[in-house]
Design a protein around this motif. Structure first.
Motif, PDB file in Angstrom:
ATOM      1  N   ASN A  19      -7.026   8.138   1.838  1.00  0.00           N
ATOM      2  CA  ASN A  19      -8.015   6.988   2.565  1.00  0.00           C
ATOM      3  C   ASN A  19      -7.136   6.241   3.527  1.00  0.00           C
ATOM      4  O   ASN A  19      -7.551   5.333   4.198  1.00  0.00           O
ATOM      5  CB  ASN A  19      -8.394   5.986   1.498  1.00  0.00           C
ATOM      6  CG  ASN A  19      -9.611   6.584   0.676  1.00  0.00           C
ATOM      7  OD1 ASN A  19     -10.270   7.533   1.284  1.00  0.00           O
ATOM      8  ND2 ASN A  19      -9.732   6.267  -0.501  1.00  0.00           N
ATOM      9  N   ASN A  20      -5.660   6.268   3.487  1.00  0.00           N
ATOM     10  CA  ASN A  20      -4.995   5.222   4.217  1.00  0.00           C
ATOM     11  C   ASN A  20      -3.543   5.936   5.149  1.00  0.00           C
ATOM     12  O   ASN A  20      -2.741   5.412   5.558  1.00  0.00           O
ATOM     13  CB  ASN A  20      -4.383   4.126   3.649  1.00  0.00           C
ATOM     14  CG  ASN A  20      -5.467   3.232   2.742  1.00  0.00           C
ATOM     15  OD1 ASN A  20      -6.200   2.682   3.713  1.00  0.00           O
ATOM     16  ND2 ASN A  20      -5.468   3.424   1.456  1.00  0.00           N
ATOM     17  N   SER A  21      -3.852   7.441   5.670  1.00  0.00           N
ATOM     18  CA  SER A  21      -2.812   7.702   6.247  1.00  0.00           C
ATOM     19  C   SER A  21      -3.439   8.490   7.508  1.00  0.00           C
ATOM     20  O   SER A  21      -4.458   8.765   7.567  1.00  0.00           O
ATOM     21  CB  SER A  21      -2.353   9.303   5.366  1.00  0.00           C
ATOM     22  OG  SER A  21      -1.667   8.803   4.078  1.00  0.00           O
ATOM     23  N   LEU A  25      -4.241  -0.479   7.459  1.00  0.00           N
ATOM     24  CA  LEU A  25      -3.590   0.916   7.962  1.00  0.00           C
ATOM     25  C   LEU A  25      -4.895   1.651   8.615  1.00  0.00           C
ATOM     26  O   LEU A  25      -4.699   2.854   8.893  1.00  0.00           O
ATOM     27  CB  LEU A  25      -3.177   1.829   6.595  1.00  0.00           C
ATOM     28  CG  LEU A  25      -2.081   1.152   5.948  1.00  0.00           C
ATOM     29  CD1 LEU A  25      -1.857   1.764   4.490  1.00  0.00           C
ATOM     30  CD2 LEU A  25      -0.928   1.264   6.701  1.00  0.00           C
ATOM     31  N   ASN A  26      -6.086   1.302   8.653  1.00  0.00           N
ATOM     32  CA  ASN A  26      -7.375   1.806   9.034  1.00  0.00           C
ATOM     33  C   ASN A  26      -7.709   1.367  10.225  1.00  0.00           C
ATOM     34  O   ASN A  26      -8.946   1.571  10.776  1.00  0.00           O
ATOM     35  CB  ASN A  26      -8.479   2.051   7.975  1.00  0.00           C
ATOM     36  CG  ASN A  26      -7.851   3.015   6.814  1.00  0.00           C
ATOM     37  OD1 ASN A  26      -7.461   4.013   7.153  1.00  0.00           O
ATOM     38  ND2 ASN A  26      -8.194   2.552   5.658  1.00  0.00           N
ATOM     39  N   LYS A  69       0.965  -1.264  -0.027  1.00  0.00           N
ATOM     40  CA  LYS A  69       0.017   0.097   0.002  1.00  0.00           C
ATOM     41  C   LYS A  69       0.980   1.416   0.188  1.00  0.00           C
ATOM     42  O   LYS A  69       0.350   2.250  -0.597  1.00  0.00           O
ATOM     43  CB  LYS A  69      -0.889  -0.033   1.201  1.00  0.00           C
ATOM     44  CG  LYS A  69      -2.130   0.962   1.246  1.00  0.00           C
ATOM     45  CD  LYS A  69      -2.890   1.084   0.041  1.00  0.00           C
ATOM     46  CE  LYS A  69      -4.065   0.202  -0.033  1.00  0.00           C
ATOM     47  NZ  LYS A  69      -4.887   0.120  -1.032  1.00  0.00           N
ATOM     48  N   ASP A  98      -1.738   9.539   1.038  1.00  0.00           N
ATOM     49  CA  ASP A  98      -3.038   8.965   0.575  1.00  0.00           C
ATOM     50  C   ASP A  98      -3.925   9.137   1.545  1.00  0.00           C
ATOM     51  O   ASP A  98      -4.103   8.999   2.643  1.00  0.00           O
ATOM     52  CB  ASP A  98      -2.715   7.366   0.562  1.00  0.00           C
ATOM     53  CG  ASP A  98      -3.843   6.576   0.410  1.00  0.00           C
ATOM     54  OD1 ASP A  98      -4.982   7.055  -0.201  1.00  0.00           O
ATOM     55  OD2 ASP A  98      -3.866   5.382   0.109  1.00  0.00           O
ATOM     56  N   ARG A 107      -5.867   6.146  12.530  1.00  0.00           N
ATOM     57  CA  ARG A 107      -5.715   7.201  11.759  1.00  0.00           C
ATOM     58  C   ARG A 107      -5.407   8.462  12.268  1.00  0.00           C
ATOM     59  O   ARG A 107      -5.265   9.414  12.010  1.00  0.00           O
ATOM     60  CB  ARG A 107      -6.771   7.237  10.688  1.00  0.00           C
ATOM     61  CG  ARG A 107      -6.522   5.801   9.897  1.00  0.00           C
ATOM     62  CD  ARG A 107      -7.450   6.042   8.617  1.00  0.00           C
ATOM     63  NE  ARG A 107      -7.124   7.145   7.733  1.00  0.00           N
ATOM     64  CZ  ARG A 107      -7.773   7.723   6.879  1.00  0.00           C
ATOM     65  NH1 ARG A 107      -9.099   7.406   6.878  1.00  0.00           N
ATOM     66  NH2 ARG A 107      -7.590   8.746   6.076  1.00  0.00           N
ATOM     67  N   PRO A 162      -9.146   2.006   0.484  1.00  0.00           N
ATOM     68  CA  PRO A 162      -8.877   1.929   1.839  1.00  0.00           C
ATOM     69  C   PRO A 162      -8.507   0.394   2.355  1.00  0.00           C
ATOM     70  O   PRO A 162      -9.002  -0.483   1.505  1.00  0.00           O
ATOM     71  CB  PRO A 162     -10.451   2.142   2.491  1.00  0.00           C
ATOM     72  CG  PRO A 162     -11.285   2.942   1.938  1.00  0.00           C
ATOM     73  CD  PRO A 162     -10.714   2.407   0.235  1.00  0.00           C
ATOM     74  N   SER A 163      -7.472   0.124   3.102  1.00  0.00           N
ATOM     75  CA  SER A 163      -6.952  -1.119   3.730  1.00  0.00           C
ATOM     76  C   SER A 163      -7.222  -1.049   5.112  1.00  0.00           C
ATOM     77  O   SER A 163      -6.651  -0.280   5.886  1.00  0.00           O
ATOM     78  CB  SER A 163      -5.352  -1.083   3.036  1.00  0.00           C
ATOM     79  OG  SER A 163      -4.830  -2.435   3.764  1.00  0.00           O
TER      80      SER A 163
END
Length: 135
Positions: A60-62, A122-123, A49, A58, A128, A118-119
């Motif tokens: 959606n994933n940061s 990472l979420n 990712k 990102d 987050r 989204p993964s």
């Protein structure tokens, strides 16, 4: 005779339980993982990712902390962006409840952002917002 039979049965059960503790059970990888990670290079989902976002943030994933590099965005606007996702494209951020100043600020840094699906790696949980990285 009944006593001997019950003693032998108990001994057999105990031997079975102890052998389960001593001899490790076999572990098998799922078939889809075998194809993905066969060969010399092994990468986990998070590495894949991170490589996919190509050095950009990102949306959606940061975590919120990734926005510290953009003056004026951290922490208030970054929190709005992180909680407002998931996004289909970068411009979806402009649909949030942002002030005109925040919209201008986002437009200034727009090229530094990307969107990938989204993964869960990472979420998960509150990672987050508070990812546990402190100075």
């Amino acid at each position: 005779m009944k006593r001997l039979l019950s003693w032998l049965t108990g001994a057999l059960v105990m031997a079975g339980l102890l052998s389960g503790l001593v001899i490790p059970s076999a572990v098998y990888a799922e078939e889809d993982l075998l194809g993905k990670y066969s060969g010399s290079e092994i990468r986990n989902v998070v590495d894949d990712k991170i490589a996919e976002r190509e050095g950009k943030v990102d949306l959606n994933n940061s975590s919120v902390r990734r926005f510290q590099q953009f003056p004026g965005m951290y922490p208030t606007m970054a929190g709005k962006i992180v909680l407002g996702g998931p996004y289909n494209n970068v411009d979806d951020v402009l649909e949030l409840d942002l002030s005109e100043r925040q919209k201008e600020l986002f437009a200034k840094y727009r090229d530094n952002f990307t969107v990938t699906p989204p993964s869960i790696a990472l979420n998960e949980g509150d990672d987050r917002i508070n990812d546990g990285q402190y100075r």
